[in-house]
Structure formats: C-alpha cells, structure tokens
Design a protein around this motif. Structure first.
Motif, short mmCIF file in Angstrom:
data_model
loop_
_atom_site.label_atom_id
_atom_site.label_comp_id
_atom_site.label_asym_id
_atom_site.label_seq_id
_atom_site.Cartn_x
_atom_site.Cartn_y
_atom_site.Cartn_z
N THR A 1 0.66 -1.27 0.04
CA THR A 1 -0.16 -0.16 0.07
C THR A 1 1.08 1.12 0.09
O THR A 1 0.48 2.19 -0.70
CB THR A 1 -0.84 0.03 1.19
N THR B 1 -4.02 -4.25 -7.96
CA THR B 1 -5.12 -4.41 -6.89
C THR B 1 -5.16 -5.70 -6.44
O THR B 1 -5.47 -6.07 -5.37
CB THR B 1 -6.73 -4.22 -7.81
N GLU C 1 -5.08 -6.51 -2.36
CA GLU C 1 -6.06 -7.54 -1.65
C GLU C 1 -5.39 -8.80 -1.12
O GLU C 1 -5.75 -9.28 -0.16
CB GLU C 1 -7.15 -7.93 -2.44
N ARG D 1 -3.75 -7.55 1.85
CA ARG D 1 -4.89 -7.32 2.84
C ARG D 1 -5.13 -8.87 3.75
O ARG D 1 -5.66 -8.96 4.85
CB ARG D 1 -6.32 -6.59 2.40
N ASP E 1 -14.64 3.82 4.06
CA ASP E 1 -13.87 2.78 3.58
C ASP E 1 -13.23 3.43 2.20
O ASP E 1 -14.12 4.00 1.32
CB ASP E 1 -14.35 1.50 3.12
N ARG F 1 -11.74 2.51 -0.13
CA ARG F 1 -11.92 1.61 -1.48
C ARG F 1 -13.25 2.03 -2.23
O ARG F 1 -13.53 2.03 -3.31
CB ARG F 1 -11.84 0.42 -0.97
N ASN F 2 -14.26 2.43 -1.34
CA ASN F 2 -15.40 3.06 -1.86
C ASN F 2 -15.37 4.35 -2.44
O ASN F 2 -16.50 4.67 -3.19
CB ASN F 2 -16.49 3.10 -0.64
N TYR G 1 -12.10 -0.56 -8.33
CA TYR G 1 -12.78 -1.49 -7.03
C TYR G 1 -14.34 -1.87 -7.44
O TYR G 1 -14.73 -2.82 -7.27
CB TYR G 1 -12.81 -0.81 -5.84
N PHE H 1 -16.39 -4.79 -5.02
CA PHE H 1 -16.32 -4.52 -3.78
C PHE H 1 -17.40 -4.28 -2.91
O PHE H 1 -18.17 -3.80 -3.39
CB PHE H 1 -15.17 -3.35 -3.79
N SER I 1 -11.96 -9.97 -0.26
CA SER I 1 -11.03 -9.98 -0.90
C SER I 1 -10.56 -11.07 -1.82
O SER I 1 -10.20 -11.01 -2.81
CB SER I 1 -9.90 -9.92 -0.02
N TYR J 1 -5.44 5.83 0.23
CA TYR J 1 -5.77 4.36 0.05
C TYR J 1 -6.06 3.60 1.03
O TYR J 1 -5.75 4.26 2.11
CB TYR J 1 -4.22 3.81 -0.71
N GLU J 2 -6.72 2.69 1.03
CA GLU J 2 -7.00 1.78 2.27
C GLU J 2 -6.20 0.81 2.17
O GLU J 2 -6.01 -0.24 1.73
CB GLU J 2 -8.48 1.12 2.01
#
Lengths: 175, 362
Positions: free
Chosen positions: B73, B99, B103, B106, B228, B230-231, B238, B243, B267, B299-300
């Motif tokens: 990240t 991506t 993930e 994560r 989040d 990512r949203n 995403y 997602f 994920s 970023y998440e």
C-alpha cells in the motif's frame, strides 16, 4: 544437568529495534506449523532472564538502543546474539538516516548474521541452528578451568571473569 | 495518581507485542482507569530521507520499508502520487495486477491479526491453525512477485513481473482452498463458547465514540461507521471487481474479528474476479519528465486510510513527502477503549486493534 540440556531447549528472546515488521513476521512464521522452529526445542519467551538466544531485528534507533543493551546485559551467560535482516546487519536501506545507528554490532557483539530483506524463514532456521552450535561451544568454554589472577602486571591484580572465560578460540594467545 | 491506583507498564518489550510500544496502565484493582501510550520507539526518519537522500524513482522501494505488513500500500500510494504529478496514465492490466496484490496483502495481514488476537486471548491452537493456513497466501505472493514480504512489485509506470495463465490458475485453485478454511474460522469465532467470554462485549467502541475519536479502518467499520477509502477512490477499479463494504454494529473485539473475516472473504472474491477477467496489455509504460506540483493520494491499507502528500519541484529530489498512517489516526480511540476494561483483557484488546507501530513512527 542444565548444561547438558541447554542445547536441546534454547529459549529465544525477540526484540524489535526499529525494523519494518517484515522480519518479525517471518520469525513468527518460523514458529508456525509449516516451518516449526519449535521442533528444535525453541520457545519464544518474553523474559530476558530465562533466555539463551537473542534475536534482534531492525537498525537500532536512538530510542531503542538503551533497551537493546539493557536486555542484552540482563540475559544470563552463555548467550548468543543473532542479527536478523539486512538492516540489522549493516543498516540496510535505513543507513545514514538521522535517527538510525547502522546495525546492532556497534553496541552488542553479534554471533550470527542473517541477511535478506526480509530474511526468509529458511535462512532464520539455518541461523538458529548455527547459533545452537555456538551456544554449545560457549558452554564448554565456560567449563574450562582458568586462573582468576593470571596477569600480575595489572595494577589491581584482578582479571574479570568475563574477560577470560567468554573468549572463544584465542584465549591462549592472551596468556 | 492517587494512593489507590497501581501503575502497570506494558512494553516496550513484551511477549504479546511484536513491536516496541509502551502503555502505562493506571489500575484500580483489576480495572484500568488511565492509559498513557508511547509510540515513538521505531522512529527512523524516513520522511526526511525521502527528501535528502534518495531520488524520486527510488523512493517507492524505500517507503515500502516503512512497514512490512502494508508494504504494498505504501509503495502503491507513492507511485500513484508520482504518476499523477507526471500526468501519466497506466493501462487497466497494470491497475488490475496492482489491485490483486493489494488484496492478497490485506488477506495475509488480517489473518495475522486474527491469529494474534486468538493467541492473546490464550487460544494457542487457533493461532497455530491460522498461521499455518496463512502460509498459503505467502506462497501465492511468492509465486506472483518472487518474495514473501517485501515484494518490490510496483514500479513507477507499471509492475515488475507479469503473470501467466498457469500461475493464475494455480492461484485461483489455492484461493478456493483457502476460502473453505476461512468458513471454518467463522464457525469457530462465532460459536466457540470460551472465545465468546474473551471477545463478546469487551473493548466496546460505540458509533458516536468512533465518530468522535476519528476511528478508521476495521475498528470504525466494526462500530458501524461506514468508512472505506476503497468506496471513494477512482484510481483503482474497485467497483468493477465487486467490492462490498463490511459493517458490524457491536463494536467489540468479536465484531472486529467478524469484520476482518468478512473482508477476507470479500478480498478472495475480488482476487478471483481479477484473475478471471484480466485484460491483455503491457506491464510497463514508459514515463518521461520530472515530478512537479503537489498531490494528495489516499488508499485503504489493511488498517485504515493511508494518506500520501508529495510535492515536487522539477528536479530528481522531492520537496516534501508527508505520510499519514492509519494507526496514528486511531490512537485516541485506542486509549479510550482501554478505560474501564480489565487489565487481563488488555493484550487481547490491543491485538484486536491490529496496531502497526513502525507505520506510526516511520
């Protein structure tokens, strides 16, 4: 009794002196079922007074160096120090940053260096097995008889036990 | 400190801690009534070195060394910031591959946190089980990038390794096996009676408190706060890969574990979607010029929002790199949660935050 079984069950003390967590996770992965460092009798302990092997990760930061030396002095003899990761050995990518002390061998004596960023579990296991041999050698070295007052040219006439007992290999040269 | 209370330090070196952090708990009998935290043990000065020691094209690999857990990240945020400064566009294959690794990272970070929480609650067998299964993800990462922890996968303008169809097939197969195991964990974390004693109702953070103390990441989502990154971002696709935000309302340790488990499943689904619909294209685009201007990228990370501010001046050295890390933002919420809890629960609560101190101190 203790001496005989020390090699079979060395206890590990792990200290993070400012690393990126990468090597710490790999040490944790070593203890997990796939690599299973515990088959050598190794237990990860939090208490420096019960441990034999000192695993250090990270280039020494200004704030962690006092704790590092303190932990090292609290461990009982014989002890082995392992530097895990490139930045522990030399400073690595963090070399010359303003808060970093370029590797732990500026402060405490290191027996085994494990390179790699991050050091892989296979390398860590290899290093620990090497450290076991060194631990056995150090244990034997301590059992040898030595003269307490061997050098009378010194002013106070006292030679410290650490000076004469802990040196491996080259103690004859000193006499 | 009055006469009735006892001060108990936790750290800076402790068996339940991976990293040096010191908490001073002020305890009245068993209950914690005051917390003081000290997080600066791992400060190395990376931000300063980014502007004085390294050129802009090397910094992507330097900032990855801030944290071993969310290395990808960090390097991705920096790379996207530099690409924005140089007005470069990368094709969709590069974005999908980035991506994918994000993930995977994560998943392994969340699994580490879950195993650590189980260990801190005294459930050693669960720790070993999750750590053993986590090796699947590490092997997938090794297959994809060539290294287990510090990948050095992302470079400015692309990624460093391509993926072929055989590897993609093997990764899909392994992810499917992992998914079955994750359902096993959910069963265990939901229904195990002795774990529920340690987890349910302990370390509670309500929705109002989460909002007030600025909690982010899984900590906030477990309290019901829909945050989040990512949203919200559009640099990574995403929305195309399915997602879904995972929320829980209880806000205790059990809720945090549930959110993490649900995120792992999400994920895995996203990784599968990426591998199925991977577009063709080059893995590298050549970018010319020097970075100029300033940019802010979010970023998440596995622990919450990671923010990069980069300022360039048309030379190879940057003017400023500012990094705001997730754990740093969550420290007020941490300190609040400890109040009124039993001291015996402190290691489990601390592990459930998933703190990353080497991120925080940089």
């Amino acid at each position: 009794m203790f001496k005989k079984f020390r090699k079979k069950s060395p206890w590990i003390l792990h200290y993070n002196a400012g690393s990126c967590n990468g090597c710490d996770i790999e040490i944790l992965a070593c203890l997990s079922p796939k690599y299973d460092l515990e088959r050598f009798g190794v237990i990860n302990t939090g208490n420096p007074k019960q441990s034999d092997i000192f695993l250090v990760t990270g280039p020494v930061t200004m704030r962690s160096r006092e704790r590092l030396v303190e932990l090292y002095t609290q461990m009982p003899e014989p002890k082995v120090v392992i530097a895990v990761g490139s930045c522990t050995c030399t400073g690595g990518v963090f070399r010359d940053m303003y808060n970093v002390e370029d590797g732990i061998d500026r402060y405490i004596p290191v027996d085994v260096y494990i390179p790699g960023c991050a050091a892989s579990p296979e390398l860590i296991i290899d290093g620990v097995v090497k450290a076991l041999d060194i631990l056995e050698k150090k244990t034997k070295e301590r059992e040898k008889p030595f003269r307490l007052f061997k050098d009378f040219t010194l002013k106070d006439g006292i030679v410290s036990r650490r000076e004469s007992a802990l040196r491996i290999g080259d103690d004859d040269a000193k006499d | 400190m009055s006469k009735k209370t006892i001060n108990i330090p936790l750290g800076s070196q402790h068996i339940s801690l991976l990293e040096p952090v010191r908490f001073k708990f002020e305890c009245e009998n068993e209950t914690i009534v005051g917390v003081d935290s000290d997080v600066g043990f791992v400060h190395r000065g990376v931000e300063r070195a980014c502007t004085t020691k390294f050129k802009y094209d090397a910094i992507g690999y330097v900032v990855a060394r801030i944290c071993g857990l969310c290395a990808i990240t960090h390097s991705l945020s920096y790379t996207v910031a530099i690409e924005k400064l140089m007005d470069a566009q990368v094709n969709s294959k590069i974005q999908y591959l980035r991506t994918l690794l994000l993930e995977l990272d994560r998943i392994h970070s969340h699994m580490l946190c879950l195993s650590h929480t189980a260990e801190s609650a005294g459930f050693e067998a669960m720790f070993m089980r999750i750590m053993g299964d986590r090796e699947d993800i590490m092997e997938i990462q090794e297959l994809l990038t060539g290294n287990r922890i510090q990948f050095d996968y992302i470079s400015i303008g692309g990624v460093n390794r391509d993926i072929d169809s055989q590897r993609a097939k093997e990764i899909t197969l392994r992810l499917r096996e992992l998914e079955k195991k994750i359902y096993g964990y959910i069963e265990e974390f939901e229904n195990n009676w002795s774990l529920s004693l340690k987890y349910k109702g302990i370390g509670r953070l309500s929705l109002d408190e989460a909002y007030k103390f600025n909690a982010i990441g899984p900590l906030a989502r477990a309290s019901g706060l829909a945050i989040d990154v990512r949203n919200e971002i559009d640099y990574l696709p995403y929305k195309e890969i399915g997602f879904e935000m995972q929320l829980h309302t209880d806000g205790d340790i059990h809720a945090r574990n549930s959110v993490r488990l649900a995120e792992i499943l999400n994920s895995i689904a996203m990784c599968r979607n990426i591998l199925e619909g991977l577009p063709d294209g080059d893995i590298f685009t050549k970018i010319k010029g020097k970075p100029t201007g300033e940019v802010l990228v979010r970023y998440e990370a596995p622990r919450g929002e990671l923010m990069y501010y980069v300022k360039g001046n048309k030379t190879a050295m940057l003017d400023r790199v500012r990094i705001k890390t997730p754990t740093f933002a969550s420290i007020p919420a941490f300190s609040h949660i400890f109040m009124g809890e039993n001291y015996a629960d402190a290691p489990a609560i601390l592990a459930s935050f998933d703190p990353c101190l080497s991120c925080t101190a940089k």
